[in-house]
Write an enzyme that holds these catalytic residues in place. Structure first.
Site, PDB file in Angstrom:
ATOM      1  N   HIS A   1       0.854  -1.195   0.000  1.00  0.00           N
ATOM      2  CA  HIS A   1       0.000   0.000   0.000  1.00  0.00           C
ATOM      3  C   HIS A   1       0.891   1.248   0.000  1.00  0.00           C
ATOM      4  CE1 HIS A   1      -3.297   2.612   0.360  1.00  0.00           C
ATOM      5  NE2 HIS A   1      -3.977   2.047   1.339  1.00  0.00           N
TER       6      HIS A   1
ATOM      7  N   HIS B   1      -2.684   6.916  -0.862  1.00  0.00           N
ATOM      8  CA  HIS B   1      -3.706   7.471   0.035  1.00  0.00           C
ATOM      9  C   HIS B   1      -3.186   8.108   1.314  1.00  0.00           C
ATOM     10  CE1 HIS B   1      -6.849   4.703  -2.052  1.00  0.00           C
ATOM     11  NE2 HIS B   1      -6.428   5.693  -2.816  1.00  0.00           N
TER      12      HIS B   1
ATOM     13  N   TYR C   1      -0.775   7.298   3.387  1.00  0.00           N
ATOM     14  CA  TYR C   1      -0.206   6.487   4.462  1.00  0.00           C
ATOM     15  C   TYR C   1       1.323   6.534   4.386  1.00  0.00           C
ATOM     16  CZ  TYR C   1      -5.055   5.258   5.077  1.00  0.00           C
ATOM     17  OH  TYR C   1      -6.404   5.340   5.293  1.00  0.00           O
TER      18      TYR C   1
END
Length: 364
Positions: free
Chosen positions: A174, A177, A179
């Site tokens: 990931h 977004h 993070y």
């Protein structure tokens, strides 16, 4: 009865060693129903409902360490208990012929101190001004020291190994977004002066070190990454998102990973689709692996993305959440259930989770 013509989204695709029967992918959707960060038995039904033979599912983001999760009931994959809890969920997807990847995340500064008693870590010490889901402020983060970064890279490596032990077919890193990985890549957040800050190359170093470590651990043919260069989630924008996206797409080729999953420029913030002059097409042309796109797609533009070779696979979130049989509905051009945003993140093991009707039930 004559068969409906096959639409582009429902054509087969060879994803590395995996034979997909269609190109409709379940997005990694945080659902906050893994009590105490441990996946629960109700997830067996949730994921198996959304599994079709030869379909790709990406599990909701799982924390890579005890300080990686910013949400009390998001799953993790850093303990033996978590690995064991994932196994029956993965088995249920495989039993229906699905391909299942585990998304690995570290939230970085999108957390709060009382979650594990320590300040969240980030590329920076700049706090978020955005409020948490409960309306409370986020805790100001602590800037990671240079000598601490290899440990975070190693957390991703170990989590990837754990995911394979749990039975997953691969992992998605990931990097989107707002993070932790995104906090390093984006110049709106990253104000470092060491080898992880400043230039585009330096800001992307952390992400690429994780890609390399994870690929070396489980094999690049089992690794994907999600990126959102154009997004400004969690106050993580960039002054030149196109250059960032192109640099990452080109750099990833060195590692020969399975796929790159990019979020459309029209998705600047969570759930808000807007017009954008930008396009992912330049990144699509540069990246040599499978290219996944996400961000507000519906049936028609998903078909167009495949037909016009803008993407190999299209990732669906809210529509798949509310329509467990989404590929079938697309094939029949059937009506879709409407999603209820109010139940996205509640802890109920059924409501807004496994109670969305299938097409047969809704037409009965």
């Amino acid at each position: 009865m004559p068969q409906a013509p096959t639409i582009p989204l429902l054509t087969p695709y060879k994803l590395g060693n995996f034979n997909l029967c269609h190109r409709v992918v379940l997005a990694p959707l945080t659902r906050l129903r893994s009590y105490g960060n441990v996946p629960q038995p109700h997830a067996i039904l949730y994921y198996s409902q959304r599994t079709s033979k030869g379909g790709l599912l990406i599990a909701e983001a799982a924390g890579v360490s005890n300080n990686a999760n910013g949400f009390a009931d998001a799953p993790g994959i850093w303990t033996k208990e978590q690995v064991e809890a994932w196994k029956p969920i993965v088995d249920a997807v495989h039993a229906k012929g699905g391909i299942f990847f585990c998304q690995l995340w570290h939230v970085g500064r999108v957390s709060y101190q009382d979650f594990d008693g320590q300040a969240p870590i980030s590329s920076t010490d700049k706090p978020l001004t955005t409020k948490r889901l409960d309306g409370e402020p986020f805790t100001p983060p602590r800037r990671l020291r240079t000598d601490e970064i290899p440990q975070i890279v190693n957390d991703f490596r170990v989590a990837a190994r754990n995911a394979i032990e749990a039975g997953f077919d691969g992992v998605e890193i990931h990097g989107a977004h707002g993070y932790l990985i995104d906090q390093f890549m984006k110049d709106q957040v990253n104000d470092r002066t060491d080898q992880y800050g400043g230039s585009l190359e330096n800001r992307c170093r952390f992400a690429l070190e994780i890609v390399e470590a994870v690929s070396n651990e489980i094999g690049a043919d089992k690794v994907g990454i999600r990126l959102s260069p154009f997004a400004d989630y969690m106050e993580s924008g960039d002054s030149n998102p196109k250059a960032l996206g192109l640099y990452m797409a080109e750099s990833l080729n060195k590692y020969e990973i399975l796929y790159c999953h990019m979020v459309e420029p029209r998705m600047k913030t969570v759930g808000e689709k807007s017009e954008s002059p930008d396009s992912l097409l330049p990144m699509r042309k540069v990246f040599r692996g499978t290219f996944l796109v996400a961000g507000g797609y519906e049936r028609e533009d998903g078909n167009n993305a495949i037909a016009e070779n803008h993407a190999d696979l299209v990732v669906y979130g809210r529509l798949f959440l509310a329509n467990p049989d989404l590929p079938k509905r697309f094939g029949l051009n059937a009506p879709l259930n409407k999603y209820n945003r109010d139940t996205f993140y509640i802890s109920d093991p059924v409501v807004g989770y496994t109670d969305y009707p299938f097409l047969e039930d809704s037409t009965a």
